[in-house]
Scaffold this motif. Sequence first.
Motif, PDB file in Angstrom:
ATOM      1  N   LEU A  38       0.832  -1.206   0.000  1.00  0.00           N
ATOM      2  CA  LEU A  38       0.000   0.000   0.000  1.00  0.00           C
ATOM      3  C   LEU A  38       0.861   1.248   0.000  1.00  0.00           C
ATOM      4  CD1 LEU A  38      -2.849  -0.923   2.522  1.00  0.00           C
ATOM      5  CD2 LEU A  38      -3.062  -0.641   0.055  1.00  0.00           C
ATOM      6  N   SER A  39       1.913   1.265   0.817  1.00  0.00           N
ATOM      7  CA  SER A  39       2.793   2.428   0.895  1.00  0.00           C
ATOM      8  C   SER A  39       3.506   2.670  -0.431  1.00  0.00           C
ATOM      9  CB  SER A  39       3.813   2.231   2.022  1.00  0.00           C
ATOM     10  OG  SER A  39       4.735   3.291   2.062  1.00  0.00           O
ATOM     11  N   GLY A  40       4.017   1.594  -1.046  1.00  0.00           N
ATOM     12  CA  GLY A  40       4.766   1.743  -2.291  1.00  0.00           C
ATOM     13  C   GLY A  40       3.912   2.263  -3.438  1.00  0.00           C
ATOM     14  N   TRP A  41       2.742   1.666  -3.643  1.00  0.00           N
ATOM     15  CA  TRP A  41       1.899   2.076  -4.771  1.00  0.00           C
ATOM     16  C   TRP A  41       1.226   3.412  -4.502  1.00  0.00           C
ATOM     17  CZ3 TRP A  41       2.990  -0.120  -9.093  1.00  0.00           C
ATOM     18  CH2 TRP A  41       3.474  -1.423  -9.108  1.00  0.00           C
ATOM     19  N   ALA A  42       0.930   3.717  -3.245  1.00  0.00           N
ATOM     20  CA  ALA A  42       0.370   5.037  -2.930  1.00  0.00           C
ATOM     21  C   ALA A  42       1.405   6.125  -3.175  1.00  0.00           C
ATOM     22  CB  ALA A  42      -0.108   5.070  -1.479  1.00  0.00           C
ATOM     23  N   THR A  43       2.674   5.856  -2.868  1.00  0.00           N
ATOM     24  CA  THR A  43       3.731   6.837  -3.128  1.00  0.00           C
ATOM     25  C   THR A  43       3.853   7.136  -4.619  1.00  0.00           C
ATOM     26  OG1 THR A  43       4.965   6.111  -1.161  1.00  0.00           O
ATOM     27  CG2 THR A  43       6.199   7.293  -2.869  1.00  0.00           C
ATOM     28  N   LEU A  44       3.758   6.094  -5.454  1.00  0.00           N
ATOM     29  CA  LEU A  44       3.867   6.298  -6.897  1.00  0.00           C
ATOM     30  C   LEU A  44       2.677   7.073  -7.456  1.00  0.00           C
ATOM     31  CD1 LEU A  44       5.245   2.803  -8.011  1.00  0.00           C
ATOM     32  CD2 LEU A  44       6.506   4.954  -7.790  1.00  0.00           C
ATOM     33  N   LEU A  89      -3.769   2.469 -12.320  1.00  0.00           N
ATOM     34  CA  LEU A  89      -3.731   1.608 -13.505  1.00  0.00           C
ATOM     35  C   LEU A  89      -2.950   2.244 -14.649  1.00  0.00           C
ATOM     36  CD1 LEU A  89      -7.405   0.282 -13.460  1.00  0.00           C
ATOM     37  CD2 LEU A  89      -5.331  -1.000 -12.921  1.00  0.00           C
ATOM     38  N   ALA A  90      -2.845   3.568 -14.653  1.00  0.00           N
ATOM     39  CA  ALA A  90      -2.143   4.259 -15.736  1.00  0.00           C
ATOM     40  C   ALA A  90      -0.652   4.439 -15.469  1.00  0.00           C
ATOM     41  CB  ALA A  90      -2.787   5.632 -15.971  1.00  0.00           C
ATOM     42  N   LEU A  91      -0.157   3.975 -14.312  1.00  0.00           N
ATOM     43  CA  LEU A  91       1.270   4.144 -14.011  1.00  0.00           C
ATOM     44  C   LEU A  91       2.113   3.390 -15.038  1.00  0.00           C
ATOM     45  CD1 LEU A  91       1.361   3.704 -10.121  1.00  0.00           C
ATOM     46  CD2 LEU A  91       1.633   5.819 -11.414  1.00  0.00           C
ATOM     47  N   ALA A 125      -0.926  -1.732 -13.606  1.00  0.00           N
ATOM     48  CA  ALA A 125      -1.791  -2.907 -13.681  1.00  0.00           C
ATOM     49  C   ALA A 125      -1.195  -4.066 -12.880  1.00  0.00           C
ATOM     50  CB  ALA A 125      -1.996  -3.317 -15.138  1.00  0.00           C
ATOM     51  N   ASP A 126       0.137  -4.194 -12.904  1.00  0.00           N
ATOM     52  CA  ASP A 126       0.781  -5.209 -12.066  1.00  0.00           C
ATOM     53  C   ASP A 126       0.528  -4.917 -10.592  1.00  0.00           C
ATOM     54  OD1 ASP A 126       1.992  -6.680 -14.196  1.00  0.00           O
ATOM     55  OD2 ASP A 126       3.500  -5.106 -14.374  1.00  0.00           O
ATOM     56  N   GLY A 127       0.569  -3.632 -10.226  1.00  0.00           N
ATOM     57  CA  GLY A 127       0.269  -3.265  -8.846  1.00  0.00           C
ATOM     58  C   GLY A 127      -1.144  -3.630  -8.445  1.00  0.00           C
ATOM     59  N   ALA A 128      -2.105  -3.425  -9.352  1.00  0.00           N
ATOM     60  CA  ALA A 128      -3.493  -3.785  -9.066  1.00  0.00           C
ATOM     61  C   ALA A 128      -3.622  -5.287  -8.831  1.00  0.00           C
ATOM     62  CB  ALA A 128      -4.394  -3.340 -10.218  1.00  0.00           C
ATOM     63  N   VAL A 129      -2.945  -6.087  -9.656  1.00  0.00           N
ATOM     64  CA  VAL A 129      -2.993  -7.544  -9.501  1.00  0.00           C
ATOM     65  C   VAL A 129      -2.345  -7.960  -8.180  1.00  0.00           C
ATOM     66  CG1 VAL A 129      -2.165  -9.734 -10.456  1.00  0.00           C
ATOM     67  CG2 VAL A 129      -3.080  -7.970 -11.980  1.00  0.00           C
ATOM     68  N   ILE A 130      -1.228  -7.333  -7.833  1.00  0.00           N
ATOM     69  CA  ILE A 130      -0.544  -7.646  -6.573  1.00  0.00           C
ATOM     70  C   ILE A 130      -1.461  -7.366  -5.391  1.00  0.00           C
ATOM     71  CG2 ILE A 130       1.327  -6.906  -5.054  1.00  0.00           C
ATOM     72  CD1 ILE A 130       3.032  -6.488  -7.598  1.00  0.00           C
ATOM     73  N   LEU A 131      -2.143  -6.225  -5.405  1.00  0.00           N
ATOM     74  CA  LEU A 131      -3.036  -5.871  -4.298  1.00  0.00           C
ATOM     75  C   LEU A 131      -4.242  -6.800  -4.225  1.00  0.00           C
ATOM     76  CD1 LEU A 131      -2.907  -1.981  -4.633  1.00  0.00           C
ATOM     77  CD2 LEU A 131      -1.918  -3.353  -2.797  1.00  0.00           C
TER      78      LEU A 131
END
Length: 285
Positions: free
Chosen positions: A100-106, A154-156, A179-185
């Motif tokens: 959560l911290s990593g993808w929220a930072t991006l 999703l657009a990252l 999209a990889d982040g969405a799948v990971i979460l």
Amino acid sequence: MSDQTSAHRCRRGTRCPRRQLEGARWLGAALDAPTGICDTDYRLLDRALGELNELWLALRMLTRPSLAAPAGPGPRGSKTPPLPLRAEPLVTAEAIHRELSGWATLTRAALNTRPPRRPDVPKAVHPDDRLMHLEAYDVGRDSQHLAMALDTLLALPRRPMRRWDPTGTREDVAHLDGADGAVILLNLHQHAIGVAGRSRLVHQSVLPCPLCDCQTLQRDNGDSDWHCASCGTLVPENKIQFFSRVLLQDLDDADACDQCDELGRRHDDPNGTLCDHRPAQAHAS
């Protein structure tokens, strides 16, 4: 399969609720645009982000029961349960916090925003639990931010990121996008439910949904109605039994019909409408 075809399939693959069987392989749902995940997974991700905060707290309570106890004198839970009992919940809780911290930072960097300032920890909180209270605030803040910025996530674009290998013993560099982040979460949410002991026995139906034709009908153990994970349609059990009898009768008719194969596809037009199983002499007349 070409890269173009792969880019237009849901990245969850065999875990996609609208997965499709092509040949001998299960593939993610076909997408009209390269969004990374299907509409059903998009809705599931929105719900998962709303639940990850609570799941994180439930997992931390398994490893640190003192968090739930009041400050001051009185009985408190053990701070160090036996290692086999605390290892998996602790690892999963840390993964929730990290992802959560990593993808929220991006996503904040893409939106050019900053996170709000952490509030002060109340003095009544036990000193051993102060760090956990700060982490709880971070998890809630980041999950709420991602839920409001799903399209940005999703657009990252794809970028190199340091990740642990599947064995957890070596750190590698992987190239991941939003999209990889969405799948990971999504997968992490599903795993956390099981570790927290909240998984349910779910029955899957082999019949397709009568509304959207996706093979995603499921029913919680003990329920009388089936629901479609793709479109949300509720189908009573008596209708499922009726559809099963119709399907079995049609398969028997197709097996006895000399105008089509066992699935009802006509010999003279395999890609056309399905056969109505009339006798050969009826066709001739």
